[in-house]
Design an enzyme around this catalytic site. Structure first.
Site, mmCIF file in Angstrom:
data_model
loop_
_atom_site.group_PDB
_atom_site.id
_atom_site.type_symbol
_atom_site.label_atom_id
_atom_site.label_comp_id
_atom_site.label_asym_id
_atom_site.label_seq_id
_atom_site.Cartn_x
_atom_site.Cartn_y
_atom_site.Cartn_z
ATOM 1 C CE1 TYR A 99 -2.154 -1.419 6.164
ATOM 2 C CE2 TYR A 99 0.098 -1.703 6.923
ATOM 3 C CZ TYR A 99 -0.808 -1.504 5.897
ATOM 4 O OH TYR A 99 -0.367 -1.394 4.599
ATOM 5 C CB VAL A 127 -0.354 7.544 -0.308
ATOM 6 C CG1 VAL A 127 -0.775 8.963 -0.653
ATOM 7 C CG2 VAL A 127 -1.584 6.699 0.038
ATOM 8 N N GLY A 134 -1.301 12.385 3.720
ATOM 9 C CA GLY A 134 -1.912 13.167 4.787
ATOM 10 C C GLY A 134 -3.257 13.766 4.432
ATOM 11 C CG LEU A 176 -1.585 1.332 1.583
ATOM 12 C CD1 LEU A 176 -2.673 1.638 0.546
ATOM 13 C CD2 LEU A 176 -2.213 1.277 2.979
ATOM 14 N N GLY A 182 -5.948 11.633 3.741
ATOM 15 C CA GLY A 182 -6.953 10.592 3.919
ATOM 16 C C GLY A 182 -6.944 9.525 2.839
ATOM 17 N N GLY A 225 -4.597 7.194 2.048
ATOM 18 C CA GLY A 225 -4.148 5.879 2.535
ATOM 19 C C GLY A 225 -5.283 5.160 3.265
ATOM 20 C CG ASP A 282 3.339 -9.912 6.424
ATOM 21 O OD1 ASP A 282 3.264 -10.171 7.638
ATOM 22 O OD2 ASP A 282 3.110 -10.732 5.523
HETATM 23 C C1 COA Z 1 1.254 4.746 5.220
HETATM 24 C C2 COA Z 1 0.615 5.575 4.097
HETATM 25 C C3 COA Z 1 -0.040 4.614 3.097
HETATM 26 C C4 COA Z 1 -0.467 6.483 4.731
HETATM 27 O O1 COA Z 1 -1.134 7.180 3.694
HETATM 28 P P1 COA Z 1 -1.730 8.661 3.932
HETATM 29 O O2 COA Z 1 -2.618 8.950 2.777
HETATM 30 O O3 COA Z 1 -0.640 9.625 4.204
HETATM 31 O O4 COA Z 1 -2.562 8.465 5.284
HETATM 32 P P2 COA Z 1 -3.983 9.074 5.610
HETATM 33 O O5 COA Z 1 -3.950 10.555 5.335
HETATM 34 O O6 COA Z 1 -5.022 8.298 4.883
HETATM 35 O O7 COA Z 1 -4.123 8.810 7.130
HETATM 36 C C5 COA Z 1 -5.323 8.224 7.618
HETATM 37 C C6 COA Z 1 -5.242 8.143 9.113
HETATM 38 O O8 COA Z 1 -4.123 7.329 9.476
HETATM 39 C C7 COA Z 1 -3.289 8.036 10.377
HETATM 40 N N1 COA Z 1 -1.919 7.641 10.128
HETATM 41 C C8 COA Z 1 -1.190 7.875 8.992
HETATM 42 N N2 COA Z 1 0.026 7.304 9.127
HETATM 43 C C9 COA Z 1 0.044 6.722 10.360
HETATM 44 C C10 COA Z 1 1.016 5.985 11.076
HETATM 45 N N3 COA Z 1 2.208 5.703 10.565
HETATM 46 N N4 COA Z 1 0.694 5.545 12.313
HETATM 47 C C11 COA Z 1 -0.525 5.786 12.858
HETATM 48 N N5 COA Z 1 -1.483 6.476 12.222
HETATM 49 C C12 COA Z 1 -1.200 6.930 10.992
HETATM 50 C C13 COA Z 1 -3.554 9.490 10.087
HETATM 51 O O9 COA Z 1 -3.259 10.280 11.205
HETATM 52 C C14 COA Z 1 -5.042 9.485 9.798
HETATM 53 O O10 COA Z 1 -5.752 9.442 11.019
HETATM 54 P P3 COA Z 1 -7.278 9.970 11.151
HETATM 55 O O11 COA Z 1 -8.074 9.325 10.044
HETATM 56 O O12 COA Z 1 -7.676 9.506 12.508
HETATM 57 O O13 COA Z 1 -7.169 11.444 10.971
HETATM 58 C C15 COA Z 1 1.626 6.514 3.379
HETATM 59 O O14 COA Z 1 2.257 7.329 4.331
HETATM 60 C C16 COA Z 1 2.692 5.786 2.575
HETATM 61 O O15 COA Z 1 2.517 5.544 1.374
HETATM 62 N N6 COA Z 1 3.852 5.478 3.216
HETATM 63 C C17 COA Z 1 4.972 4.838 2.528
HETATM 64 C C18 COA Z 1 4.664 3.403 2.233
HETATM 65 C C19 COA Z 1 4.183 2.618 3.450
HETATM 66 O O16 COA Z 1 4.668 2.768 4.556
HETATM 67 N N7 COA Z 1 3.189 1.730 3.211
HETATM 68 C C20 COA Z 1 2.594 0.929 4.273
HETATM 69 C C21 COA Z 1 2.481 -0.486 3.869
HETATM 70 S S1 COA Z 1 3.991 -1.409 3.999
#
Ligand code: COA
Length: 168
Positions: A140, A96, A102, A94, A104, A106, A130
């Site tokens: 997650y 973004v 940031g 997954l 919403g 993800g 994982d």
């Molecule tokens: C992890 C990732 C997918 C999050 O995507 P994003 O679009 O920035 O996240 P969102 O804006 O949808 O966040 C949704 C919610 O999750 C929370 N959140 C985001 N990252 C978080 C984290 N690392 N730990 C806890 N909460 C988190 C946000 O605060 C938000 O909370 P809310 O709905 O209560 O306001 C993105 O940062 C990413 O692509 N990271 C790099 C790849 C990665 O780590 N992938 C994970 C799978 S291995």
């Protein structure tokens, strides 16, 4: 999501994937170079969030999997059949794009994956993930996933908790 609405579709191989940049190099290079081959071989399914101008803002992949009962928290495992494992669906990746983080997206992609997994006619007990590191794992858990007691980077969410939207 605050920005323009995203549309989530199965990856169309004609889309430009080369500019996608989440900042997580293995996830980016997989999307640039490997994903279409894995789709062709039926090793993975990939879904993307598209902006109105067809830019890929995020993606995730799903594949079938199994979850060992011995790995589950005892309180959940004891309610399941006495077999070594139960069927599951794994969200393998997954990501973004940095430009859209940031907002919403993800969370929306995770909800889409849960919805898709819960709507399938092939039985699966849970969506499992994982996480690549503790930061990803906390994402997650923030969304209700239950960490496996002995592998805290791995977590799952039982699909009977999801009220799925019918898909056509
Ligand atoms: C992890 C990732 C997918 C999050 O995507 P994003 O679009 O920035 O996240 P969102 O804006 O949808 O966040 C949704 C919610 O999750 C929370 N959140 C985001 N990252 C978080 C984290 N690392 N730990 C806890 N909460 C988190 C946000 O605060 C938000 O909370 P809310 O709905 O209560 O306001 C993105 O940062 C990413 O692509 N990271 C790099 C790849 C990665 O780590 N992938 C994970 C799978 S291995």
């Amino acid at each position: 999501m605050r920005e323009a609405p995203f549309r989530v579709i199965a990856l169309d191989t004609q889309l430009d994937r080369t500019t996608f940049c989440s900042g997580a190099e293995p996830l980016d290079s997989y999307f640039h170079r490997q994903v279409t081959q894995d789709i062709r071989r039926r090793i993975t399914a990939c879904f993307v969030a598209l902006t109105p101008d067809q830019r890929v803002a995020g993606y995730y992949t799903l594949a079938s999997a199994s979850l060992l009962l011995a790995d589950l928290p005892a309180a959940i495992g004891k309610k399941l059949p006495r077999s070594p494992s139960v069927p599951a669906i794994r969200m393998e990746r997954l990501a973004v794009d940095q430009h859209f983080k940031g907002q919403g997206l993800g969370g929306a992609l995770l909800a889409d994956a849960l919805d898709r997994a819960a709507a399938t006619e092939i039985a699966a007990f849970a969506l499992m993930v994982d996480a690549k590191d503790e930061t990803a794992a906390s994402f997650y858990v923030h969304h209700g996933f239950i960490a496996l007691p002995d592998s805290p980077l791995a977590s799952f969410l039982p699909l009977d908790t999801i009220r799925s939207t019918p898909r056509n």
